[in-house]
Design a protein around this motif. Structure first.
Motif, PDB file in Angstrom:
ATOM      1  N   UNK A 164      84.304  97.766  29.790  1.00  6.58           N
ATOM      2  CA  UNK A 164      83.266  96.923  30.383  1.00  6.58           C
ATOM      3  C   UNK A 164      83.638  96.590  31.827  1.00  6.58           C
ATOM      4  N   UNK A 165      84.899  96.217  32.051  1.00  5.76           N
ATOM      5  CA  UNK A 165      85.376  95.926  33.403  1.00  5.76           C
ATOM      6  C   UNK A 165      85.135  97.112  34.334  1.00  5.76           C
ATOM      7  N   UNK A 166      85.468  98.309  33.888  1.00  6.75           N
ATOM      8  CA  UNK A 166      85.299  99.503  34.730  1.00  6.75           C
ATOM      9  C   UNK A 166      83.833  99.742  35.068  1.00  6.75           C
ATOM     10  N   UNK A 167      82.943  99.533  34.100  1.00  6.61           N
ATOM     11  CA  UNK A 167      81.502  99.715  34.361  1.00  6.61           C
ATOM     12  C   UNK A 167      81.009  98.705  35.395  1.00  6.61           C
ATOM     13  N   UNK A 168      81.384  97.438  35.215  1.00  5.09           N
ATOM     14  CA  UNK A 168      80.935  96.394  36.146  1.00  5.09           C
ATOM     15  C   UNK A 168      81.533  96.631  37.524  1.00  5.09           C
TER      16      UNK A 168
ATOM     17  N   UNK B 173      84.898 103.766  40.867  1.00  4.28           N
ATOM     18  CA  UNK B 173      85.654 103.281  39.710  1.00  4.28           C
ATOM     19  C   UNK B 173      86.913 102.552  40.170  1.00  4.28           C
ATOM     20  N   UNK B 174      87.494 101.723  39.311  1.00  2.00           N
ATOM     21  CA  UNK B 174      88.744 101.055  39.687  1.00  2.00           C
ATOM     22  C   UNK B 174      89.842 102.048  40.082  1.00  2.00           C
ATOM     23  N   UNK B 175      89.975 103.158  39.342  1.00  2.00           N
ATOM     24  CA  UNK B 175      91.031 104.112  39.705  1.00  2.00           C
ATOM     25  C   UNK B 175      90.755 104.792  41.029  1.00  2.00           C
ATOM     26  N   UNK B 176      89.494 105.104  41.297  1.00  2.00           N
ATOM     27  CA  UNK B 176      89.171 105.713  42.582  1.00  2.00           C
ATOM     28  C   UNK B 176      89.393 104.713  43.718  1.00  2.00           C
ATOM     29  N   UNK B 177      89.065 103.465  43.476  1.00  2.00           N
ATOM     30  CA  UNK B 177      89.315 102.430  44.483  1.00  2.00           C
ATOM     31  C   UNK B 177      90.806 102.363  44.799  1.00  2.00           C
ATOM     32  N   UNK B 178      91.625 102.373  43.754  1.00  2.00           N
ATOM     33  CA  UNK B 178      93.077 102.331  43.955  1.00  2.00           C
ATOM     34  C   UNK B 178      93.549 103.560  44.733  1.00  2.00           C
TER      35      UNK B 178
ATOM     36  N   UNK C 117      81.060  83.853  40.057  1.00  2.00           N
ATOM     37  CA  UNK C 117      82.213  84.122  39.189  1.00  2.00           C
ATOM     38  C   UNK C 117      82.514  85.618  39.147  1.00  2.00           C
ATOM     39  N   UNK C 118      81.480  86.428  39.012  1.00  2.00           N
ATOM     40  CA  UNK C 118      81.672  87.875  38.989  1.00  2.00           C
ATOM     41  C   UNK C 118      82.215  88.367  40.327  1.00  2.00           C
ATOM     42  N   UNK C 119      81.678  87.834  41.413  1.00  2.00           N
ATOM     43  CA  UNK C 119      82.154  88.195  42.752  1.00  2.00           C
ATOM     44  C   UNK C 119      83.647  87.887  42.898  1.00  2.00           C
ATOM     45  N   UNK C 120      84.059  86.717  42.452  1.00  2.00           N
ATOM     46  CA  UNK C 120      85.465  86.318  42.534  1.00  2.00           C
ATOM     47  C   UNK C 120      86.329  87.252  41.696  1.00  2.00           C
ATOM     48  N   UNK C 121      85.867  87.584  40.497  1.00  2.00           N
ATOM     49  CA  UNK C 121      86.622  88.491  39.633  1.00  2.00           C
ATOM     50  C   UNK C 121      86.774  89.875  40.264  1.00  2.00           C
ATOM     51  N   UNK C 122      85.702  90.389  40.856  1.00  2.00           N
ATOM     52  CA  UNK C 122      85.751  91.710  41.490  1.00  2.00           C
ATOM     53  C   UNK C 122      86.691  91.687  42.692  1.00  2.00           C
ATOM     54  N   UNK C 123      86.621  90.652  43.495  1.00  2.00           N
ATOM     55  CA  UNK C 123      87.507  90.558  44.665  1.00  2.00           C
ATOM     56  C   UNK C 123      88.971  90.469  44.249  1.00  2.00           C
ATOM     57  N   UNK C 124      89.253  89.702  43.198  1.00  2.00           N
ATOM     58  CA  UNK C 124      90.618  89.598  42.695  1.00  2.00           C
ATOM     59  C   UNK C 124      91.078  90.953  42.149  1.00  2.00           C
ATOM     60  N   UNK C 125      90.196  91.644  41.446  1.00  2.00           N
ATOM     61  CA  UNK C 125      90.529  92.968  40.911  1.00  2.00           C
ATOM     62  C   UNK C 125      90.827  93.948  42.047  1.00  2.00           C
ATOM     63  N   UNK C 126      90.020  93.903  43.106  1.00  2.00           N
ATOM     64  CA  UNK C 126      90.264  94.778  44.261  1.00  2.00           C
ATOM     65  C   UNK C 126      91.644  94.507  44.859  1.00  2.00           C
TER      66      UNK C 126
ATOM     67  N   UNK D 176     100.851  97.881  40.752  1.00  2.00           N
ATOM     68  CA  UNK D 176     100.834  99.092  39.933  1.00  2.00           C
ATOM     69  C   UNK D 176     100.370  98.783  38.520  1.00  2.00           C
ATOM     70  N   UNK D 177      99.663  97.671  38.363  1.00  2.00           N
ATOM     71  CA  UNK D 177      99.152  97.300  37.049  1.00  2.00           C
ATOM     72  C   UNK D 177      98.172  98.352  36.549  1.00  2.00           C
ATOM     73  N   UNK D 178      98.176  98.600  35.243  1.00  2.00           N
ATOM     74  CA  UNK D 178      97.185  99.488  34.638  1.00  2.00           C
ATOM     75  C   UNK D 178      95.810  98.831  34.755  1.00  2.00           C
ATOM     76  N   UNK D 179      94.778  99.634  34.653  1.00  2.00           N
ATOM     77  CA  UNK D 179      93.409  99.116  34.759  1.00  2.00           C
ATOM     78  C   UNK D 179      93.163  98.028  33.715  1.00  2.00           C
ATOM     79  N   UNK D 180      93.626  98.241  32.482  1.00  2.00           N
ATOM     80  CA  UNK D 180      93.389  97.213  31.451  1.00  2.00           C
ATOM     81  C   UNK D 180      94.136  95.923  31.764  1.00  2.00           C
ATOM     82  N   UNK D 181      95.292  96.013  32.432  1.00  2.00           N
ATOM     83  CA  UNK D 181      96.018  94.800  32.824  1.00  2.00           C
ATOM     84  C   UNK D 181      95.280  94.067  33.944  1.00  2.00           C
ATOM     85  N   UNK D 182      94.710  94.815  34.879  1.00  2.00           N
ATOM     86  CA  UNK D 182      93.903  94.212  35.942  1.00  2.00           C
ATOM     87  C   UNK D 182      92.702  93.513  35.315  1.00  2.00           C
TER      88      UNK D 182
END
Length: 142
Positions: free
Chosen positions: A81-85, A93-98, A48-57, A64-70
């Motif tokens: 919590x999302x950013x830490x995980x 980080x999510x922003x660096x990934x983007x 489940x976590x893997x799927x969530x991370x892949x979808x977030x990526x 152009x969704x904000x991090x909290x919207x993602x």
């Protein structure tokens, strides 16, 4: 088992519990966990976590969704919590990934290294290594 995996992949924001997955597979909780890990290669929660991370990526790279919207779209309403995980699992980080996904054509300059590679080479300053750094080092330079 495949149907349960597809259920999670199609709706990562639903945060399906392991008990719900076991019921959908018509198995006891313990038997479901055992079979799921044997067939999928990871525990149901890890999957489940893997799927969530892949979808977030995917969302970070293509919207152009904000991090909290993602975070909300993948089922994690707490963006901190999302950013830490995300950082723990992806290595940035999510922003660096983007930023790495955007590349030079977005005016961000060239990007070093590949996407999502844990432990990649990073520059000597800033927020590297996933550790929180204060500004005391900069104060000492003045």
């Amino acid at each position: 088992m495949q149907a349960v995996a597809e259920m999670v992949e199609e709706n990562p924001q639903n945060n399906v519990s392991v008990l719900e997955m076991a019921r959908a597979a018509n198995l006891s909780n313990s038997r479901f966990r055992e079979l799921f890990k044997a067939l999928i290669g990871m525990s149901p929660k890890q999957f489940c976590l893997h799927v969530q991370i892949e979808k977030a990526k995917q969302l970070l790279a293509s919207s152009e969704l904000c991090i909290h919207e993602v975070a909300e779209r993948v089922g994690t309403p707490d963006s901190h919590y999302f950013s830490r995980i995300f950082s723990r699992k992806v290595g940035v980080s999510p922003s660096e990934y983007r930023e790495r996904c955007l590349g030079p054509e977005e005016g961000k300059g060239p990007r070093a290294g590949g996407l999502g590679i844990r432990g990649g080479v990073r520059g000597g300053g800033g927020k590297g290594g996933g550790q929180r750094r204060g500004t005391s080092g900069e104060r000492g330079r003045r």
